[in-house]
Enzyme design. Sequence first.
Site, PDB file in Angstrom:
ATOM      1  N   ASN A   1     -14.465   0.667   4.012  1.00  0.00           N
ATOM      2  CA  ASN A   1     -13.613   1.807   3.982  1.00  0.00           C
ATOM      3  C   ASN A   1     -12.108   1.294   4.358  1.00  0.00           C
ATOM      4  OD1 ASN A   1     -12.018   4.137   5.299  1.00  0.00           O
ATOM      5  ND2 ASN A   1     -13.933   5.102   4.596  1.00  0.00           N
TER       6      ASN A   1
ATOM      7  N   HIS B   1     -13.163   4.216  -0.209  1.00  0.00           N
ATOM      8  CA  HIS B   1     -14.366   4.297   0.869  1.00  0.00           C
ATOM      9  C   HIS B   1     -15.097   2.898   0.635  1.00  0.00           C
ATOM     10  CE1 HIS B   1     -14.742   8.908   1.110  1.00  0.00           C
ATOM     11  NE2 HIS B   1     -13.836   8.553   1.888  1.00  0.00           N
TER      12      HIS B   1
ATOM     13  N   GLU C   1     -17.683   2.424  -1.057  1.00  0.00           N
ATOM     14  CA  GLU C   1     -18.361   2.124  -2.208  1.00  0.00           C
ATOM     15  C   GLU C   1     -17.240   1.852  -3.132  1.00  0.00           C
ATOM     16  OE1 GLU C   1     -18.685   4.742  -0.001  1.00  0.00           O
ATOM     17  OE2 GLU C   1     -20.450   5.635  -0.263  1.00  0.00           O
TER      18      GLU C   1
ATOM     19  N   CYS D   1     -20.346   9.941  -0.043  1.00  0.00           N
ATOM     20  CA  CYS D   1     -19.651  11.271  -0.397  1.00  0.00           C
ATOM     21  C   CYS D   1     -20.056  11.540  -1.709  1.00  0.00           C
ATOM     22  CB  CYS D   1     -18.209  11.258   0.155  1.00  0.00           C
ATOM     23  SG  CYS D   1     -17.202  10.316  -0.979  1.00  0.00           S
TER      24      CYS D   1
ATOM     25  N   CYS E   1     -18.113   9.339  -4.274  1.00  0.00           N
ATOM     26  CA  CYS E   1     -18.663   8.027  -4.443  1.00  0.00           C
ATOM     27  C   CYS E   1     -19.864   8.328  -5.298  1.00  0.00           C
ATOM     28  CB  CYS E   1     -18.711   7.445  -3.079  1.00  0.00           C
ATOM     29  SG  CYS E   1     -17.156   6.810  -2.283  1.00  0.00           S
TER      30      CYS E   1
ATOM     31  N   ASP F   1     -11.194  11.288   6.574  1.00  0.00           N
ATOM     32  CA  ASP F   1     -11.926  10.593   5.752  1.00  0.00           C
ATOM     33  C   ASP F   1     -12.937  11.322   4.621  1.00  0.00           C
ATOM     34  OD1 ASP F   1     -12.429   7.703   4.506  1.00  0.00           O
ATOM     35  OD2 ASP F   1     -14.485   8.063   5.137  1.00  0.00           O
TER      36      ASP F   1
HETATM   37 ZN    ZN Z   1     -17.140   8.072  -0.638  1.00  0.00          ZN
END
Ligand code: ZN
Length: 160
Positions: A51, A62, A64, A88, A91, A151
């Site tokens: 991240n 992020h 990912e 999330c 992602c 975030d």
């Molecule tokens: Zn994410």
Amino acid sequence: MDDDFSSHLTDADFMAIAVLLAQKSYDEGGCPIGAVIVNNATNKIIGKGHNTLTQENHPYNHGETSAIRDAGRIDFSQTTLYTSLCPCVVCATLVYMRGFSRVVVGDITNALGTEALLQEQGVQVDILEDQQGIELYARFRAEKPEQDLEDWQGLSAVQK
Ligand SMILES: [Zn+2]
């Protein structure tokens, strides 16, 4: 990494690397979330990242997305993404839109909720909780609750 060494790496090993990347981000003052992407056939890491909300002043990079960007324009259908924290919605959506076959999640203690979304889209989801990663994320959330909230939901959520 030579082929023999790579072939012996396990899910837990790759998750430990994702957590090391999370630790790197934490050490930089960022959100401690890391990810690695592994080729299913060769068992080699082909992408990694963490991240960069604070480090790059980036509102949505992020763990990912960072690892996917690092891997580049490849066919993800024969790859597995290891992430230190439950993805999330953004992602998770990117993961199935890019056709990943499998996701391994290292922490559903601090966040959860997208496993069903991924499974409904045909992505295999495995939970492999990494205690070190869980403790790291919990420490970050206690130390920097506003950064954590930003975030996930953006600054508008922090300013409410
Ligand atoms: Zn994410």
